[in-house]
Design an enzyme around this catalytic site. Structure first.
Site, PDB file in Angstrom:
ATOM      1  N   CYS A 153      38.344  33.983  33.842  1.00  0.00           N
ATOM      2  CA  CYS A 153      38.750  34.296  35.166  1.00  0.00           C
ATOM      3  C   CYS A 153      40.254  35.212  35.238  1.00  0.00           C
ATOM      4  O   CYS A 153      40.790  34.503  34.644  1.00  0.00           O
ATOM      5  CB  CYS A 153      38.288  33.607  36.197  1.00  0.00           C
ATOM      6  SG  CYS A 153      36.662  33.265  36.497  1.00  0.00           S
ATOM      7  N   ASN A 178      40.453  39.480  34.524  1.00  0.00           N
ATOM      8  CA  ASN A 178      38.949  38.719  33.955  1.00  0.00           C
ATOM      9  C   ASN A 178      39.015  39.512  32.492  1.00  0.00           C
ATOM     10  O   ASN A 178      39.130  40.532  32.422  1.00  0.00           O
ATOM     11  CB  ASN A 178      37.799  38.472  34.806  1.00  0.00           C
ATOM     12  CG  ASN A 178      37.288  39.778  35.247  1.00  0.00           C
ATOM     13  OD1 ASN A 178      38.119  40.989  35.581  1.00  0.00           O
ATOM     14  ND2 ASN A 178      35.931  39.969  35.365  1.00  0.00           N
ATOM     15  N   CYS A 187      38.517  27.615  38.339  1.00  0.00           N
ATOM     16  CA  CYS A 187      39.742  28.167  38.605  1.00  0.00           C
ATOM     17  C   CYS A 187      40.521  27.344  39.886  1.00  0.00           C
ATOM     18  O   CYS A 187      41.627  27.180  39.591  1.00  0.00           O
ATOM     19  CB  CYS A 187      39.745  29.635  39.191  1.00  0.00           C
ATOM     20  SG  CYS A 187      39.359  30.779  37.602  1.00  0.00           S
ATOM     21  N   CYS A 228      36.468  30.876  41.732  1.00  0.00           N
ATOM     22  CA  CYS A 228      35.475  29.910  41.133  1.00  0.00           C
ATOM     23  C   CYS A 228      35.936  28.457  41.260  1.00  0.00           C
ATOM     24  O   CYS A 228      37.292  28.244  40.999  1.00  0.00           O
ATOM     25  CB  CYS A 228      34.987  30.477  39.842  1.00  0.00           C
ATOM     26  SG  CYS A 228      35.842  29.945  38.697  1.00  0.00           S
ATOM     27  N   GLU A 244      42.321  34.455  37.619  1.00  0.00           N
ATOM     28  CA  GLU A 244      43.022  33.576  37.888  1.00  0.00           C
ATOM     29  C   GLU A 244      43.621  32.565  36.832  1.00  0.00           C
ATOM     30  O   GLU A 244      44.831  32.222  36.841  1.00  0.00           O
ATOM     31  CB  GLU A 244      42.507  32.719  39.086  1.00  0.00           C
ATOM     32  CG  GLU A 244      41.840  33.471  40.206  1.00  0.00           C
ATOM     33  CD  GLU A 244      40.611  34.052  40.350  1.00  0.00           C
ATOM     34  OE1 GLU A 244      40.253  34.344  38.890  1.00  0.00           O
ATOM     35  OE2 GLU A 244      39.929  33.976  41.409  1.00  0.00           O
ATOM     36  N   GLU A 297      35.960  39.244  29.546  1.00  0.00           N
ATOM     37  CA  GLU A 297      34.709  38.767  29.388  1.00  0.00           C
ATOM     38  C   GLU A 297      34.232  38.969  27.855  1.00  0.00           C
ATOM     39  O   GLU A 297      35.224  39.467  27.105  1.00  0.00           O
ATOM     40  CB  GLU A 297      33.616  39.532  30.230  1.00  0.00           C
ATOM     41  CG  GLU A 297      33.559  39.681  31.637  1.00  0.00           C
ATOM     42  CD  GLU A 297      32.592  40.038  32.535  1.00  0.00           C
ATOM     43  OE1 GLU A 297      31.766  41.056  31.891  1.00  0.00           O
ATOM     44  OE2 GLU A 297      32.545  39.930  33.742  1.00  0.00           O
TER      45      GLU A 297
HETATM   46  N1  THU Z   1      35.661  36.204  38.286  1.00  0.00           N
HETATM   47  C1  THU Z   1      36.934  36.095  38.107  1.00  0.00           C
HETATM   48  O1  THU Z   1      37.803  36.534  37.330  1.00  0.00           O
HETATM   49  N2  THU Z   1      37.539  35.491  39.286  1.00  0.00           N
HETATM   50  C2  THU Z   1      36.812  35.136  40.485  1.00  0.00           C
HETATM   51  O2  THU Z   1      37.354  34.591  41.485  1.00  0.00           O
HETATM   52  C3  THU Z   1      35.465  35.218  40.391  1.00  0.00           C
HETATM   53  C4  THU Z   1      34.899  35.807  39.047  1.00  0.00           C
HETATM   54  C5  THU Z   1      34.976  36.853  37.029  1.00  0.00           C
HETATM   55  C6  THU Z   1      34.551  36.353  36.051  1.00  0.00           C
HETATM   56  C7  THU Z   1      33.355  37.107  35.414  1.00  0.00           C
HETATM   57  O3  THU Z   1      34.121  38.044  34.432  1.00  0.00           O
HETATM   58  C8  THU Z   1      33.134  38.205  36.695  1.00  0.00           C
HETATM   59  O4  THU Z   1      34.080  37.853  37.560  1.00  0.00           O
HETATM   60  C9  THU Z   1      31.618  37.760  37.309  1.00  0.00           C
HETATM   61  O5  THU Z   1      31.811  36.576  37.536  1.00  0.00           O
END
Ligand code: THU
Length: 129
Positions: free
Chosen positions: A53, A42, A89, A86, A55, A44
């Protein structure tokens, strides 16, 4: 390839996560039919909404490198409870990967296995256009 190799790749990718705002680092690893592994983490952003994310990073990396068929995806987070993809994704994984096997894990063990069709019942996809 053993699932543990795919999970290990997702754990390694997780270390590159840029999770400066949530502190929640995630790694993902996609496997192609020939056993190739493409990873993502991920990333941000200060605007929060532009966060992407692990994925989707893995899938977009794979697509941009010419891969079009996928078998499994591993998702790793440092949580006791499983961290499933999520909704956004799930939609992207379905579009490009179809009914992938989704392997969930934390830093120590596997926390679950699912078929994507069970995580995204009644999907919207190109068949409906
Ligand atoms: N996140 C992912 O990268 N994948 C997931 O399956 C769930 C959430 C990340 C997004 C964000 O950077 C952090 O986790 C918190 O939501």
């Amino acid at each position: 390839m053993s699932a543990s190799k795919l999970v290990a790749a997702a754990r390694r990718a997780r270390r590159n996560a840029h999770a400066a705002y949530s502190g929640f680092k995630v790694g993902a690893a996609l496997e192609t039919p020939t056993g190739l592994i493409i990873t993502g983490c991920n990333v941000e952003n200060a605007t929060y909404g532009l966060t992407i994310c692990a994925e989707r990073v893995a899938m977009f990396k794979a697509l941009s490198e010419g891969h079009r068929k996928f078998r499994r995806v591993a998702v790793v987070a440092d949580t006791e409870a499983p961290t499933p993809p999520c909704g956004a994704c799930r939609q992207i994984l379905w579009e490009f990967g179809g009914d992938l096997e989704v392997i969930l894990a934390n830093l120590k063990r596997e926390t679950g296995r699912h078929q994507l069709k069970d995580l995204l019942p009644l999907p919207f996809d190109a068949r409906l256009l």
